[in-house]
Design a protein around this motif. Structure first.
Motif, PDB file in Angstrom:
ATOM      1  N   GLN A  21      34.771  23.873  50.671  1.00 33.61           N
ATOM      2  CA  GLN A  21      33.352  23.551  50.654  1.00 33.61           C
ATOM      3  C   GLN A  21      33.137  22.058  50.424  1.00 33.61           C
ATOM      4  OE1 GLN A  21      30.803  25.722  51.310  1.00 33.61           O
ATOM      5  NE2 GLN A  21      29.515  23.922  51.315  1.00 33.61           N
ATOM      6  N   ALA A  22      33.940  21.469  49.550  1.00 35.07           N
ATOM      7  CA  ALA A  22      33.845  20.027  49.321  1.00 35.07           C
ATOM      8  C   ALA A  22      34.189  19.255  50.590  1.00 35.07           C
ATOM      9  CB  ALA A  22      34.781  19.620  48.187  1.00 35.07           C
ATOM     10  N   ALA A  23      35.176  19.717  51.323  1.00 30.78           N
ATOM     11  CA  ALA A  23      35.561  19.063  52.569  1.00 30.78           C
ATOM     12  C   ALA A  23      34.418  19.094  53.574  1.00 30.78           C
ATOM     13  CB  ALA A  23      36.808  19.732  53.142  1.00 30.78           C
ATOM     14  N   ARG A  24      33.753  20.255  53.696  1.00 33.43           N
ATOM     15  CA  ARG A  24      32.624  20.353  54.624  1.00 33.43           C
ATOM     16  C   ARG A  24      31.478  19.444  54.203  1.00 33.43           C
ATOM     17  NH1 ARG A  24      34.314  25.842  54.737  1.00 33.43           N
ATOM     18  NH2 ARG A  24      32.934  26.391  53.008  1.00 33.43           N
ATOM     19  N   GLU A  25      31.189  19.413  52.911  1.00 40.43           N
ATOM     20  CA  GLU A  25      30.095  18.579  52.414  1.00 40.43           C
ATOM     21  C   GLU A  25      30.357  17.101  52.675  1.00 40.43           C
ATOM     22  OE1 GLU A  25      27.244  19.200  51.115  1.00 40.43           O
ATOM     23  OE2 GLU A  25      26.691  17.318  50.128  1.00 40.43           O
ATOM     24  N   LEU A  26      31.602  16.669  52.486  1.00 36.84           N
ATOM     25  CA  LEU A  26      31.956  15.253  52.627  1.00 36.84           C
ATOM     26  C   LEU A  26      32.428  14.895  54.027  1.00 36.84           C
ATOM     27  CD1 LEU A  26      33.852  14.952  49.233  1.00 36.84           C
ATOM     28  CD2 LEU A  26      31.619  13.957  49.772  1.00 36.84           C
ATOM     29  N   LYS A  27      32.468  15.909  54.919  1.00 32.82           N
ATOM     30  CA  LYS A  27      32.923  15.696  56.295  1.00 32.82           C
ATOM     31  C   LYS A  27      34.352  15.146  56.331  1.00 32.82           C
ATOM     32  CE  LYS A  27      28.329  15.172  58.322  1.00 32.82           C
ATOM     33  NZ  LYS A  27      27.630  15.723  57.161  1.00 32.82           N
ATOM     34  N   LEU A  28      35.207  15.761  55.525  1.00 32.22           N
ATOM     35  CA  LEU A  28      36.627  15.442  55.488  1.00 32.22           C
ATOM     36  C   LEU A  28      37.410  16.712  55.805  1.00 32.22           C
ATOM     37  CD1 LEU A  28      36.745  13.431  52.121  1.00 32.22           C
ATOM     38  CD2 LEU A  28      36.753  12.452  54.430  1.00 32.22           C
ATOM     39  N   SER A  29      38.685  16.543  56.120  1.00 29.46           N
ATOM     40  CA  SER A  29      39.536  17.712  56.288  1.00 29.46           C
ATOM     41  C   SER A  29      39.998  18.197  54.918  1.00 29.46           C
ATOM     42  CB  SER A  29      40.746  17.363  57.152  1.00 29.46           C
ATOM     43  OG  SER A  29      41.600  16.471  56.464  1.00 29.46           O
ATOM     44  N   SER A  30      40.416  19.456  54.853  1.00 29.31           N
ATOM     45  CA  SER A  30      40.928  19.991  53.588  1.00 29.31           C
ATOM     46  C   SER A  30      42.159  19.234  53.134  1.00 29.31           C
ATOM     47  CB  SER A  30      41.247  21.484  53.743  1.00 29.31           C
ATOM     48  OG  SER A  30      40.070  22.225  53.980  1.00 29.31           O
ATOM     49  N   ALA A  31      42.968  18.807  54.095  1.00 26.70           N
ATOM     50  CA  ALA A  31      44.171  18.038  53.758  1.00 26.70           C
ATOM     51  C   ALA A  31      43.798  16.703  53.126  1.00 26.70           C
ATOM     52  CB  ALA A  31      45.023  17.823  55.005  1.00 26.70           C
ATOM     53  N   GLN A  32      42.754  16.047  53.645  1.00 29.94           N
ATOM     54  CA  GLN A  32      42.315  14.767  53.072  1.00 29.94           C
ATOM     55  C   GLN A  32      41.792  14.957  51.654  1.00 29.94           C
ATOM     56  OE1 GLN A  32      39.619  13.836  56.384  1.00 29.94           O
ATOM     57  NE2 GLN A  32      40.727  11.908  56.676  1.00 29.94           N
ATOM     58  N   VAL A  33      41.053  16.040  51.434  1.00 25.16           N
ATOM     59  CA  VAL A  33      40.544  16.325  50.086  1.00 25.16           C
ATOM     60  C   VAL A  33      41.706  16.534  49.129  1.00 25.16           C
ATOM     61  CG1 VAL A  33      39.306  18.022  48.693  1.00 25.16           C
ATOM     62  CG2 VAL A  33      38.324  17.239  50.849  1.00 25.16           C
ATOM     63  N   SER A  34      42.681  17.333  49.525  1.00 24.39           N
ATOM     64  CA  SER A  34      43.845  17.576  48.669  1.00 24.39           C
ATOM     65  C   SER A  34      44.594  16.287  48.364  1.00 24.39           C
ATOM     66  CB  SER A  34      44.794  18.569  49.354  1.00 24.39           C
ATOM     67  OG  SER A  34      44.181  19.833  49.487  1.00 24.39           O
ATOM     68  N   LYS A  35      44.694  15.416  49.367  1.00 24.79           N
ATOM     69  CA  LYS A  35      45.403  14.151  49.164  1.00 24.79           C
ATOM     70  C   LYS A  35      44.671  13.257  48.172  1.00 24.79           C
ATOM     71  CE  LYS A  35      47.520  10.275  51.637  1.00 24.79           C
ATOM     72  NZ  LYS A  35      47.757   9.634  52.958  1.00 24.79           N
ATOM     73  N   HIS A  36      43.360  13.212  48.276  1.00 29.47           N
ATOM     74  CA  HIS A  36      42.574  12.402  47.331  1.00 29.47           C
ATOM     75  C   HIS A  36      42.769  12.910  45.903  1.00 29.47           C
ATOM     76  CE1 HIS A  36      40.405   9.607  49.860  1.00 29.47           C
ATOM     77  NE2 HIS A  36      40.017  10.579  50.674  1.00 29.47           N
ATOM     78  N   ILE A  37      42.737  14.232  45.721  1.00 33.55           N
ATOM     79  CA  ILE A  37      42.915  14.794  44.379  1.00 33.55           C
ATOM     80  C   ILE A  37      44.324  14.491  43.859  1.00 33.55           C
ATOM     81  CG2 ILE A  37      42.939  16.896  42.998  1.00 33.55           C
ATOM     82  CD1 ILE A  37      40.155  16.006  43.889  1.00 33.55           C
ATOM     83  N   SER A  38      45.334  14.655  44.706  1.00 35.45           N
ATOM     84  CA  SER A  38      46.719  14.387  44.295  1.00 35.45           C
ATOM     85  C   SER A  38      46.906  12.924  43.923  1.00 35.45           C
ATOM     86  CB  SER A  38      47.682  14.771  45.426  1.00 35.45           C
ATOM     87  OG  SER A  38      47.616  16.156  45.690  1.00 35.45           O
ATOM     88  N   ASN A  39      46.350  12.021  44.735  1.00 32.72           N
ATOM     89  CA  ASN A  39      46.459  10.587  44.447  1.00 32.72           C
ATOM     90  C   ASN A  39      45.770  10.241  43.131  1.00 32.72           C
ATOM     91  OD1 ASN A  39      47.875  10.161  46.807  1.00 32.72           O
ATOM     92  ND2 ASN A  39      46.106   9.444  47.974  1.00 32.72           N
ATOM     93  N   LEU A  40      44.636  10.875  42.890  1.00 31.58           N
ATOM     94  CA  LEU A  40      43.898  10.600  41.662  1.00 31.58           C
ATOM     95  C   LEU A  40      44.677  11.097  40.447  1.00 31.58           C
ATOM     96  CD1 LEU A  40      41.227   9.402  40.662  1.00 31.58           C
ATOM     97  CD2 LEU A  40      40.200  11.673  40.884  1.00 31.58           C
ATOM     98  N   GLU A  41      45.241  12.284  40.538  1.00 30.48           N
ATOM     99  CA  GLU A  41      46.043  12.819  39.428  1.00 30.48           C
ATOM    100  C   GLU A  41      47.283  11.969  39.184  1.00 30.48           C
ATOM    101  OE1 GLU A  41      46.611  16.862  40.734  1.00 30.48           O
ATOM    102  OE2 GLU A  41      44.976  17.601  39.470  1.00 30.48           O
ATOM    103  N   GLN A  42      47.894  11.513  40.264  1.00 30.54           N
ATOM    104  CA  GLN A  42      49.075  10.660  40.122  1.00 30.54           C
ATOM    105  C   GLN A  42      48.699   9.325  39.497  1.00 30.54           C
ATOM    106  OE1 GLN A  42      51.180  10.081  43.776  1.00 30.54           O
ATOM    107  NE2 GLN A  42      52.836   8.912  42.853  1.00 30.54           N
ATOM    108  N   HIS A  43      47.560   8.783  39.910  1.00 31.73           N
ATOM    109  CA  HIS A  43      47.099   7.502  39.361  1.00 31.73           C
ATOM    110  C   HIS A  43      46.788   7.620  37.866  1.00 31.73           C
ATOM    111  CE1 HIS A  43      44.909   3.722  38.976  1.00 31.73           C
ATOM    112  NE2 HIS A  43      43.876   4.409  38.484  1.00 31.73           N
ATOM    113  N   LEU A  44      46.184   8.731  37.468  1.00 26.33           N
ATOM    114  CA  LEU A  44      45.804   8.929  36.071  1.00 26.33           C
ATOM    115  C   LEU A  44      46.960   9.472  35.225  1.00 26.33           C
ATOM    116  CD1 LEU A  44      42.264  10.497  36.646  1.00 26.33           C
ATOM    117  CD2 LEU A  44      42.753   8.181  35.843  1.00 26.33           C
ATOM    118  N   GLY A  45      47.952  10.011  35.894  1.00 23.41           N
ATOM    119  CA  GLY A  45      49.108  10.543  35.177  1.00 23.41           C
ATOM    120  C   GLY A  45      48.820  11.831  34.446  1.00 23.41           C
ATOM    121  N   THR A  46      47.867  12.643  34.966  1.00 16.58           N
ATOM    122  CA  THR A  46      47.541  13.916  34.328  1.00 16.58           C
ATOM    123  C   THR A  46      46.947  14.864  35.344  1.00 16.58           C
ATOM    124  OG1 THR A  46      46.366  14.952  32.475  1.00 16.58           O
ATOM    125  CG2 THR A  46      45.195  13.240  33.667  1.00 16.58           C
ATOM    126  N   ARG A  47      47.076  16.155  35.099  1.00 18.98           N
ATOM    127  CA  ARG A  47      46.496  17.146  35.998  1.00 18.98           C
ATOM    128  C   ARG A  47      45.013  17.298  35.674  1.00 18.98           C
ATOM    129  NH1 ARG A  47      48.011  21.122  39.323  1.00 18.98           N
ATOM    130  NH2 ARG A  47      50.229  20.717  38.949  1.00 18.98           N
TER     131      ARG A  47
END
Length: 301
Positions: A21-47
């Motif tokens: 649903q977030a992907a549809r709202e932001l007009k991104l693919s599900s893979a792009q959404v997952s990548k953004h979340i993974s990058n953010l968690e990696q950057h912050l060093g926490t889940r």
């Protein structure tokens, strides 16, 4: 990493509890959404999120990060809107849901006046007493008359209405005027069938709000029809004041059991997000709030 975009993606995923649903709202693919979340968690060093096949929930760190992101993004949104909306008139199609009788009696006249001020806004008004899903059905605004439960929706209180018990003078002359809720067990009660429990009425007593299940003779999914039935001497109704105002003015209905009135119910405008709210939405809600600020039309008499 685009940190601002990653924050926006994270907030949308949490608000919708869904990557798709977030992907549809932001007009991104599900893979792009997952990548953004993974990058953010990696950057912050926490889940930040706990993910299963059916559910997305925040971790403790994720909830804290979301709360702070909300504040930052709201401030950024206000800053940008103060510049980009300078001198801009509301425009586009505004899809609104409102209760049938309230919308017919009190919203339509205001819609007409609003469009005279903002002719670039097209109003798509849907009147019905069943609650709509703003996301799934594509509504910008819904007017709701209730004690709102906590939800992800943004709500702004515009006014309030009183609830009361009403019957026709002819009915009361024939059946007697009840002076206590318990006496309604011997009366004809007319029920609104869209309620979760149509035959349960509420009363304010010294012990607090009391629920009472009452016998009924007629049930309907339209409040105006119930008022008309009561005015024709068919029984007693439990309805908001905006619905019975004209009947009281004409003397076709009178109020009973005033000492047992429950607290007023709010009239709210609900919409999806605090951020990036189009001018067509904010201007219409502001317009309603201003119109009902001083005296409510159903209480003028």
């Amino acid at each position: 990493m685009n940190k601002l975009l990653a924050m926006q993606v994270f907030c949308r995923v949490l608000e919708y509890a869904s990557f798709a649903q977030a992907a549809r709202e932001l007009k991104l693919s599900s893979a792009q959404v997952s990548k953004h979340i993974s990058n953010l968690e990696q950057h912050l060093g926490t889940r930040l999120l706990n993910r299963t096949t059916r559910k997305v929930t925040p971790t403790e760190a994720g909830q804290h990060y979301y709360d702070q992101c909300q504040q930052l993004l709201e401030q950024l949104d206000l800053l940008e809107h103060s510049v980009t909306d300078y001198g801009r008139r509301p425009q586009g199609t505004l899809k609104i849901s409102a209760p049938m009788d309230f919308g017919y009696l009190y919203l339509v006249p205001l819609v007409i006046t609003y469009q005279q001020q903002f002719p670039d806004v097209r109003i798509d008004l849907h009147l019905g007493d069943q609650q709509v899903n703003l996301i799934e059905e594509g509504f910008d605004i819904a007017l709701r008359i209730s004690h709102l439960k906590d939800s992800s929706l943004v709500a702004r209180k515009l006014a309030a209405c009183e609830l009361g018990y009403f019957a026709s003078p002819e009915y009361l002359k024939q059946a007697g005027t009840p002076t206590h809720p318990e006496q309604l067990q011997q009366h004809r009660c007319l029920n609104y069938s869209y309620k979760p429990e149509p035959d349960v009425w509420l009363f304010q007593t010294a012990q607090g709000i009391q629920r009472q299940r009452l016998p009924w003779q007629f049930s309907c999914n339209n409040g105006r029809a119930l008022c008309e039935a009561a005015a024709m001497g068919q029984g007693i109704i439990f309805k908001p004041d905006f619905l019975v105002a004209s009947y009281l003015q004409e003397g076709r209905l009178v109020e009973i059991l005033q000492d047992y009135r429950v607290p007023p119910v709010g009239i709210y405008a609900v919409y999806l997000h605090r951020r990036f709210v189009p001018q067509k939405i904010t201007s219409f809600i502001d317009f309603l709030a201003q119109a009902w600020q001083t005296q409510l039309p159903w209480q003028q008499s």
